[in-house]
Design a protein around this motif. Structure first.
Motif, PDB file in Angstrom:
ATOM      1  N   VAL A  62       0.879  -1.209  -0.084  1.00  0.00           N
ATOM      2  CA  VAL A  62       0.034  -0.090   0.064  1.00  0.00           C
ATOM      3  C   VAL A  62       0.836   1.162   0.000  1.00  0.00           C
ATOM      4  O   VAL A  62       0.429   2.368  -0.373  1.00  0.00           O
ATOM      5  CB  VAL A  62      -1.010  -0.007   1.125  1.00  0.00           C
ATOM      6  CG1 VAL A  62      -2.114  -1.195   1.024  1.00  0.00           C
ATOM      7  CG2 VAL A  62      -0.231  -0.120   2.514  1.00  0.00           C
ATOM      8  N   ARG A  63       1.885   1.259   0.406  1.00  0.00           N
ATOM      9  CA  ARG A  63       3.189   2.449   0.582  1.00  0.00           C
ATOM     10  C   ARG A  63       4.412   1.672   0.406  1.00  0.00           C
ATOM     11  O   ARG A  63       4.675   0.527   0.945  1.00  0.00           O
ATOM     12  CB  ARG A  63       3.047   3.353   1.715  1.00  0.00           C
ATOM     13  CG  ARG A  63       1.665   4.105   1.774  1.00  0.00           C
ATOM     14  CD  ARG A  63       2.211   5.133   0.735  1.00  0.00           C
ATOM     15  NE  ARG A  63       2.908   5.992   0.745  1.00  0.00           N
ATOM     16  CZ  ARG A  63       2.776   7.188   1.583  1.00  0.00           C
ATOM     17  NH1 ARG A  63       1.676   7.524   2.342  1.00  0.00           N
ATOM     18  NH2 ARG A  63       3.711   7.917   1.882  1.00  0.00           N
ATOM     19  N   LEU A  64       5.291   2.412  -0.176  1.00  0.00           N
ATOM     20  CA  LEU A  64       6.778   1.830  -0.177  1.00  0.00           C
ATOM     21  C   LEU A  64       7.731   3.098  -0.610  1.00  0.00           C
ATOM     22  O   LEU A  64       7.150   3.782  -1.433  1.00  0.00           O
ATOM     23  CB  LEU A  64       7.134   0.712  -1.000  1.00  0.00           C
ATOM     24  CG  LEU A  64       7.068   0.707  -2.769  1.00  0.00           C
ATOM     25  CD1 LEU A  64       7.736  -0.537  -3.137  1.00  0.00           C
ATOM     26  CD2 LEU A  64       5.422   0.600  -2.836  1.00  0.00           C
ATOM     27  N   ASN A  65       8.918   2.914  -0.146  1.00  0.00           N
ATOM     28  CA  ASN A  65       9.802   4.248  -0.436  1.00  0.00           C
ATOM     29  C   ASN A  65      10.651   3.761  -1.444  1.00  0.00           C
ATOM     30  O   ASN A  65      10.489   2.838  -2.027  1.00  0.00           O
ATOM     31  CB  ASN A  65      10.407   4.584   0.913  1.00  0.00           C
ATOM     32  CG  ASN A  65      11.447   3.702   1.237  1.00  0.00           C
ATOM     33  OD1 ASN A  65      11.611   2.500   0.853  1.00  0.00           O
ATOM     34  ND2 ASN A  65      12.333   4.120   2.192  1.00  0.00           N
ATOM     35  N   ALA A  66      11.499   4.876  -2.020  1.00  0.00           N
ATOM     36  CA  ALA A  66      12.169   4.529  -3.159  1.00  0.00           C
ATOM     37  C   ALA A  66      13.333   3.598  -3.022  1.00  0.00           C
ATOM     38  O   ALA A  66      13.538   2.967  -3.838  1.00  0.00           O
ATOM     39  CB  ALA A  66      12.872   5.890  -3.531  1.00  0.00           C
ATOM     40  N   LEU A 105      13.684  -3.711  -5.620  1.00  0.00           N
ATOM     41  CA  LEU A 105      12.695  -4.513  -6.301  1.00  0.00           C
ATOM     42  C   LEU A 105      12.805  -4.340  -7.836  1.00  0.00           C
ATOM     43  O   LEU A 105      12.273  -5.227  -8.649  1.00  0.00           O
ATOM     44  CB  LEU A 105      11.270  -4.025  -6.024  1.00  0.00           C
ATOM     45  CG  LEU A 105      10.756  -4.783  -4.502  1.00  0.00           C
ATOM     46  CD1 LEU A 105       9.356  -4.287  -4.044  1.00  0.00           C
ATOM     47  CD2 LEU A 105      10.972  -6.302  -4.259  1.00  0.00           C
ATOM     48  N   GLY A 106      13.360  -3.212  -8.205  1.00  0.00           N
ATOM     49  CA  GLY A 106      13.863  -2.958  -9.808  1.00  0.00           C
ATOM     50  C   GLY A 106      12.694  -2.331 -10.333  1.00  0.00           C
ATOM     51  O   GLY A 106      12.648  -2.408 -11.579  1.00  0.00           O
ATOM     52  N   ARG A 107      11.819  -1.924  -9.536  1.00  0.00           N
ATOM     53  CA  ARG A 107      10.576  -1.150 -10.088  1.00  0.00           C
ATOM     54  C   ARG A 107      10.418   0.165  -9.637  1.00  0.00           C
ATOM     55  O   ARG A 107      10.903   0.556  -8.716  1.00  0.00           O
ATOM     56  CB  ARG A 107       9.559  -2.119  -9.865  1.00  0.00           C
ATOM     57  CG  ARG A 107       9.148  -3.387 -10.688  1.00  0.00           C
ATOM     58  CD  ARG A 107       8.016  -3.977 -10.486  1.00  0.00           C
ATOM     59  NE  ARG A 107       8.092  -5.287 -11.371  1.00  0.00           N
ATOM     60  CZ  ARG A 107       6.811  -5.673 -11.644  1.00  0.00           C
ATOM     61  NH1 ARG A 107       5.904  -5.287 -11.374  1.00  0.00           N
ATOM     62  NH2 ARG A 107       7.107  -6.983 -12.457  1.00  0.00           N
ATOM     63  N   ALA A 108       9.257   0.964 -10.229  1.00  0.00           N
ATOM     64  CA  ALA A 108       9.038   2.384  -9.776  1.00  0.00           C
ATOM     65  C   ALA A 108       8.188   2.253  -8.591  1.00  0.00           C
ATOM     66  O   ALA A 108       7.379   0.947  -8.542  1.00  0.00           O
ATOM     67  CB  ALA A 108       8.479   3.193 -10.922  1.00  0.00           C
ATOM     68  N   LEU A 152       2.638  -0.916  -6.116  1.00  0.00           N
ATOM     69  CA  LEU A 152       1.258  -0.893  -5.251  1.00  0.00           C
ATOM     70  C   LEU A 152       0.315  -1.766  -5.832  1.00  0.00           C
ATOM     71  O   LEU A 152      -0.002  -1.905  -7.124  1.00  0.00           O
ATOM     72  CB  LEU A 152       0.782   0.593  -5.338  1.00  0.00           C
ATOM     73  CG  LEU A 152       1.677   1.806  -4.708  1.00  0.00           C
ATOM     74  CD1 LEU A 152       1.118   3.170  -5.152  1.00  0.00           C
ATOM     75  CD2 LEU A 152       1.951   1.437  -3.300  1.00  0.00           C
ATOM     76  N   GLY A 153      -0.298  -2.411  -4.854  1.00  0.00           N
ATOM     77  CA  GLY A 153      -1.357  -3.356  -5.074  1.00  0.00           C
ATOM     78  C   GLY A 153      -0.652  -4.766  -5.494  1.00  0.00           C
ATOM     79  O   GLY A 153      -1.481  -5.793  -5.957  1.00  0.00           O
TER      80      GLY A 153
END
Length: 506
Positions: free
Chosen positions: A159-163, A169-172, A177-178
């Protein structure tokens, strides 16, 4: 700005009698500001950000209440209540449609209804401000943290994650999210471990800390992972906060320290055996040489004696190799600026000792360069800091100190009189007894439980100081704490200036 449990409100009306009546009604529950002019009211709002509710009349000479409240929105987040007569309902409808006011009350007002209206408006404002503050704190924590931080729902979806987490994880972040973290994991093994660890924390309903090895396409990383369940309205865990700290560098350095201690232990053992064996071989060779001289006619005995002599000489060669191995390796001694070295290694020290220990510096200005192997000095400093962390049981204050020393003949002791540089680590632990201090530099001596230390860390520090031409010593003040000091020769690059003496304390 006024603070406290009581709310602060502003009432605006061009009729002093109305202001007095409103103040009398509201000041028992609230801190009240009042203004007879909309312009003055706007000035008060600019100076008093604590105001949570504005109660304003509609018809005023300088500007109407709805216009004043619209301008107030630009400088304040306070809830707004408009006081109107029956003829002003058109202005009220227009103001509500444009989102400029929170509520309205007709004149003459019902005291209980107005009090309830103001109280509700104040509560809404405070809740909105608290929510905005929590959002700002969370955003600052997530954006500013170099550690990976994420929040998941009860099903494990982000639901939330920082940079930092998104980068791992290798993604934006938006693309994660989700999704379940397991879907984005680098390997099936990582996915299975995440599923198990998340389920354990949610089932226990309390924080769980794990040391995890992460694989994937990149080099393996060691992660200290804290999972904290967050309760929902029903008291059961509804979300999971996951904080991940990369401890790979710390573990690599600790492994290097352990390896260095093992090699020193092996060298100590090999040196002791080689010395004893060499003494025995010296006696054997001497006896064989005498026997050869006294044997004149027995050729068979002569051959046996010669074979024995050759075997003993091969044993002597072996002991020399063992003695060569047991010597501490040659140090790459050179001029080192200790203050700069401490700054370079401080980040590794901070990661190694944990966040509950405060690190301070008392570094001398104009510090002389020291004559030492910089790599070994870094290793020794890290070793001393880890020892200090253990002595303080992971919580306290650690201080790194440097100073110049001029050692005269009277206080030389094991040192040659001259100029030296002191590098020390001080902790706020319980200190050591005189009996422990007397043995602290002995190889294999340790006060830690079995399996928690080899007793060679301080021996390595002592060996470094001796090989560099200095000394290492331990000081435990009466009030507690321990200071371990490495005294190193000054590199011969410049003439001495002001300095302390070896007898001076830190």
């Amino acid at each position: 700005m006024k603070t406290g449990m009581r709310g602060t409100i502003l009432i605006v009306d061009d009729e002093p009698e109305i202001l007095t009546a409103l103040r009398d009604q509201l000041e028992d529950e609230f801190d009240v500001w009042s203004a007879v002019s909309p312009v003055t009211a706007l000035e008060i709002l600019a100076d008093e950000p604590s105001i949570s509710v504005i109660v304003s009349d509609q018809r005023m000479p300088e500007m109407t209440g709805d216009v004043m409240l619209t301008r107030a929105r630009e400088i304040s987040d306070a809830q707004t209540i408009l006081l109107t007569g029956y003829a002003d309902l058109g202005a009220v409808v227009d103001a509500i449609n444009h989102g400029r006011i929170s509520a309205y009350a007709q004149k003459p007002w019902e005291p209980a209804l107005l009090m309830s209206m103001v109280a509700n408006a104040h509560e809404q404002c405070e809740l909105r401000r608290a929510l905005r503050q929590e959002q700002a704190l969370l955003r600052g924590l997530m954006d500013g943290s170099q550690n990976a931080l994420s929040f998941k729902d009860a099903a494990g979806r982000f639901v939330r994650l920082n940079a930092a987490k998104a980068a791992a994880l290798g993604r934006a972040a938006e693309a994660c999210l989700g999704h379940l973290e397991q879907e984005l994991a680098a390997s099936p093994e990582d996915a299975a471990r995440i599923t198990e660890a998340d389920a354990e924390a949610m089932a226990l309903g309390r924080a769980v800390e794990r040391l995890e090895e992460r694989g994937g396409t990149t080099a393996p990383r060691s992660m200290q992972v804290n999972r904290v369940p967050i309760a929902g309205p029903d008291g059961r865990p509804a979300y999971l906060a996951v904080l991940e700290h990369d401890v790979t560098d710390r573990r690599l350095m600790e492994n290097r320290l352990h390896q260095a201690e093992k090699m020193q232990a092996l060298g100590t053992m090999a040196g002791g055996v080689a010395h004893d064996f060499n003494n025995l071989l010296t006696a054997i060779l001497g006896s064989l040489e005498l026997a050869v001289r006294r044997n004149e006619n027995d050729a068979r005995l002569q051959r046996l004696l010669e074979n024995a002599t050759m075997a003993a000489e091969r044993g002597t060669t072996l002991t020399q190799r063992l003695l060569t191995f047991s010597r501490q390796r040659d140090l790459a001694l050179r001029s080192v600026k200790a203050n700069e070295l401490i700054h370079e290694v401080q980040d590794l020290i901070l990661r190694s000792i944990g966040t509950r220990i405060e690190v301070r510096e008392e570094l001398a200005e104009g510090l002389w360069p020291a004559h030492v192997d910089p790599d070994q000095l870094e290793l020794a400093l890290l070793n001393l800091c880890i020892n200090a962390r253990d002595a303080m049981e992971g919580e306290g204050c650690l201080t790194l100190l440097t100073r110049n020393l001029v050692v005269g003949p009277a206080e030389a002791g094991d040192l040659t009189p001259g100029d030296y540089v002191s590098v020390a680590v001080r902790d706020t632990g319980p200190g050591m007894s005189p009996e422990v201090i007397a043995r602290v530099f002995e190889p294999f001596f340790t006060t830690k439980p079995v399996g928690k230390g080899t007793g060679l860390g301080l021996s390595m520090v002592y060996g470094l100081a001796q090989q560099a031409g200095g000394v290492a010593r331990v000081v435990c003040p009466t009030g507690g704490g321990t200071l371990v000091e490495i005294v190193l020769p000054r590199a011969r690059e410049e003439r001495p200036s002001e300095a302390g003496t070896l007898a001076e304390g830190h």
